[in-house]
Enzyme design. Structure first.
Site, PDB file in Angstrom:
ATOM      1  N   ARG A   1      -2.095  -3.758  -5.846  1.00  0.00           N
ATOM      2  CA  ARG A   1      -0.751  -3.174  -5.809  1.00  0.00           C
ATOM      3  C   ARG A   1       0.179  -3.849  -4.820  1.00  0.00           C
ATOM      4  NH1 ARG A   1      -3.163   2.553  -5.229  1.00  0.00           N
ATOM      5  NH2 ARG A   1      -5.206   1.630  -5.657  1.00  0.00           N
TER       6      ARG A   1
ATOM      7  N   GLU B   1     -12.067   4.319   1.451  1.00  0.00           N
ATOM      8  CA  GLU B   1     -12.278   5.767   1.305  1.00  0.00           C
ATOM      9  C   GLU B   1     -13.338   6.023   0.243  1.00  0.00           C
ATOM     10  OE1 GLU B   1      -8.439   7.437   0.292  1.00  0.00           O
ATOM     11  OE2 GLU B   1      -8.877   9.217   1.451  1.00  0.00           O
TER      12      GLU B   1
HETATM   13  O1  LIG Z   1      -6.486   1.954   3.827  1.00  0.00           O
HETATM   14  P1  LIG Z   1      -7.662   1.825   2.915  1.00  0.00           P
HETATM   15  O2  LIG Z   1      -8.633   2.962   3.056  1.00  0.00           O
HETATM   16  O3  LIG Z   1      -8.338   0.514   3.068  1.00  0.00           O
HETATM   17  O4  LIG Z   1      -7.165   1.941   1.406  1.00  0.00           O
HETATM   18  C1  LIG Z   1      -5.980   1.343   0.922  1.00  0.00           C
HETATM   19  C2  LIG Z   1      -6.254   0.421  -0.228  1.00  0.00           C
HETATM   20  O5  LIG Z   1      -6.812   1.136  -1.340  1.00  0.00           O
HETATM   21  C3  LIG Z   1      -6.065   0.847  -2.505  1.00  0.00           C
HETATM   22  O6  LIG Z   1      -6.539  -0.259  -3.193  1.00  0.00           O
HETATM   23  P2  LIG Z   1      -7.932  -0.259  -3.966  1.00  0.00           P
HETATM   24  O7  LIG Z   1      -9.005  -0.676  -3.032  1.00  0.00           O
HETATM   25  O8  LIG Z   1      -8.105   1.059  -4.644  1.00  0.00           O
HETATM   26  O9  LIG Z   1      -7.775  -1.437  -4.971  1.00  0.00           O
HETATM   27  P3  LIG Z   1      -6.849  -1.685  -6.266  1.00  0.00           P
HETATM   28  O10 LIG Z   1      -5.428  -1.762  -5.776  1.00  0.00           O
HETATM   29  O11 LIG Z   1      -7.353  -2.987  -6.748  1.00  0.00           O
HETATM   30  O12 LIG Z   1      -7.073  -0.544  -7.212  1.00  0.00           O
HETATM   31  C4  LIG Z   1      -4.687   0.568  -1.979  1.00  0.00           C
HETATM   32  O13 LIG Z   1      -3.890  -0.162  -2.916  1.00  0.00           O
HETATM   33  C5  LIG Z   1      -4.954  -0.188  -0.725  1.00  0.00           C
HETATM   34  O14 LIG Z   1      -5.123  -1.578  -0.957  1.00  0.00           O
HETATM   35  N1  LIG Z   2      -5.466   8.419  -2.011  1.00  0.00           N
HETATM   36  C1  LIG Z   2      -5.245   7.199  -2.474  1.00  0.00           C
HETATM   37  N2  LIG Z   2      -4.333   6.991  -3.451  1.00  0.00           N
HETATM   38  C2  LIG Z   2      -4.101   5.731  -3.921  1.00  0.00           C
HETATM   39  N3  LIG Z   2      -4.728   4.656  -3.485  1.00  0.00           N
HETATM   40  C3  LIG Z   2      -5.628   4.818  -2.506  1.00  0.00           C
HETATM   41  N4  LIG Z   2      -6.411   3.940  -1.848  1.00  0.00           N
HETATM   42  C4  LIG Z   2      -7.155   4.624  -0.959  1.00  0.00           C
HETATM   43  N5  LIG Z   2      -6.890   5.931  -1.007  1.00  0.00           N
HETATM   44  C5  LIG Z   2      -5.945   6.084  -1.964  1.00  0.00           C
END
Ligand SMILES: O=P(O)(O)OC[C@H]1O[C@H](OP(=O)(O)OP(=O)(O)O)[C@H](O)[C@@H]1O
Ligand SMILES: Nc1ncnc2[nH]cnc12
Length: 237
Positions: free
Chosen positions: A118, A155
């Site tokens: 994202r 998370e």
């Molecule tokens: O602060 P944190 O606990 O590290 O979490 C934040 C990250 O989690 C989500 O990505 P995700 O890992 O879900 O990957 P994606 O965007 O590829 O779905 C979000 O876009 C951040 O990159």
């Molecule tokens: N609650 C949340 N919503 C969207 N992206 C995330 N990445 C980690 N936690 C998330």
């Protein structure tokens, strides 16, 4: 959470920094017998320091409202903050990018590093407008060239970020962009990657910060600028 409460007027890190800096005398002043003088200085500060004024940018409420909250995705207990609903509203999408540009224009940013996936949505728009290069920080096994990697804990699992060797020149000023900070594990890995390559990380910028993690919004000594707090429930989308 009420809708008014869901927006930050300024970055959370700025609020944390102002709470922890000049408002109190240092503890050692009391220890070495200068308690009265230190208290007097603190009292004088209290009189002359202007009260903090919360200047709420009206665009922030629109940004918060445009983010859909999906309960129990991708697993039970996670309130997923979905920015795809914001992307369907071009004026709100533009507001978010504009707020970042208003902050980072004039900060001599050489590179914007976006975190897959994202951060790839917001990062390039910011990079182009700043005249900076864009560096994709990718999930494992996506980059074809020589790369460096950093693992991190999420998370809801563990993951790894990778960056091409040569993407950043030593000393270049980098802004890291993602949609959301939760534990901060992803941003911390990104900071480590860029610093290992000699980059000078100026700040991390995210649309959303989860409120339960707000005390952690300084990562590896780097400020994290967040536009809105996540909503824990969804009434609008
Ligand atoms: O602060 P944190 O606990 O590290 O979490 C934040 C990250 O989690 C989500 O990505 P995700 O890992 O879900 O990957 P994606 O965007 O590829 O779905 C979000 O876009 C951040 O990159
Ligand atoms: N609650 C949340 N919503 C969207 N992206 C995330 N990445 C980690 N936690 C998330």
């Amino acid at each position: 959470m009420g809708e008014e409460a869901s927006c930050n007027s300024v970055s959370i890190m700025e609020a944390v920094a102002s709470n922890s800096s000049n408002n109190k005398p240092p503890p050692q002043a009391k220890e070495n017998g200068r308690a009265a003088a230190a208290d007097a200085v603190a009292a004088a500060d209290a009189v002359v320091a202007p009260a903090p004024v919360a200047v709420v940018d009206p665009r922030l409420q629109g940004i918060s409202d445009a983010i859909r909250v999906v309960p129990h995705f991708p697993k039970p207990g996670i309130m997923f903050n979905d920015i795809t609903t914001l992307l369907l509203r071009p004026a709100v999408f533009k507001d978010a990018v504009d707020i970042f540009l208003e902050r980072y224009r004039g900060m001599a940013i050489d590179a914007v590093a976006g975190i897959e996936a994202r951060g790839f949505i917001f990062g390039p728009a910011i990079a182009l407008a700043l005249g900076a290069k864009f560096i994709p920080l990718r999930k494992p096994r996506k980059l074809p060239g020589e790369k460096i990697s950093e693992k991190y804990v999420l998370e809801y699992g563990t993951d790894c970020l990778e960056m091409h060797v040569g993407a950043i020149e030593p000393g270049e000023r980098v802004l890291i962009v993602d949609d959301l900070v939760a534990t901060g594990g992803t941003l911390s890995a990104a900071i480590r990657l860029l610093e290992r390559a000699g980059g000078n990380v100026v700040e991390c910028a995210c649309l959303i910060g989860l409120p339960k993690f707000k005390d952690f919004y300084k990562l590896n000594g780097k400020p994290v600028y967040v536009l809105v707090e996540s909503r824990e429930s969804d009434t609008k989308n």
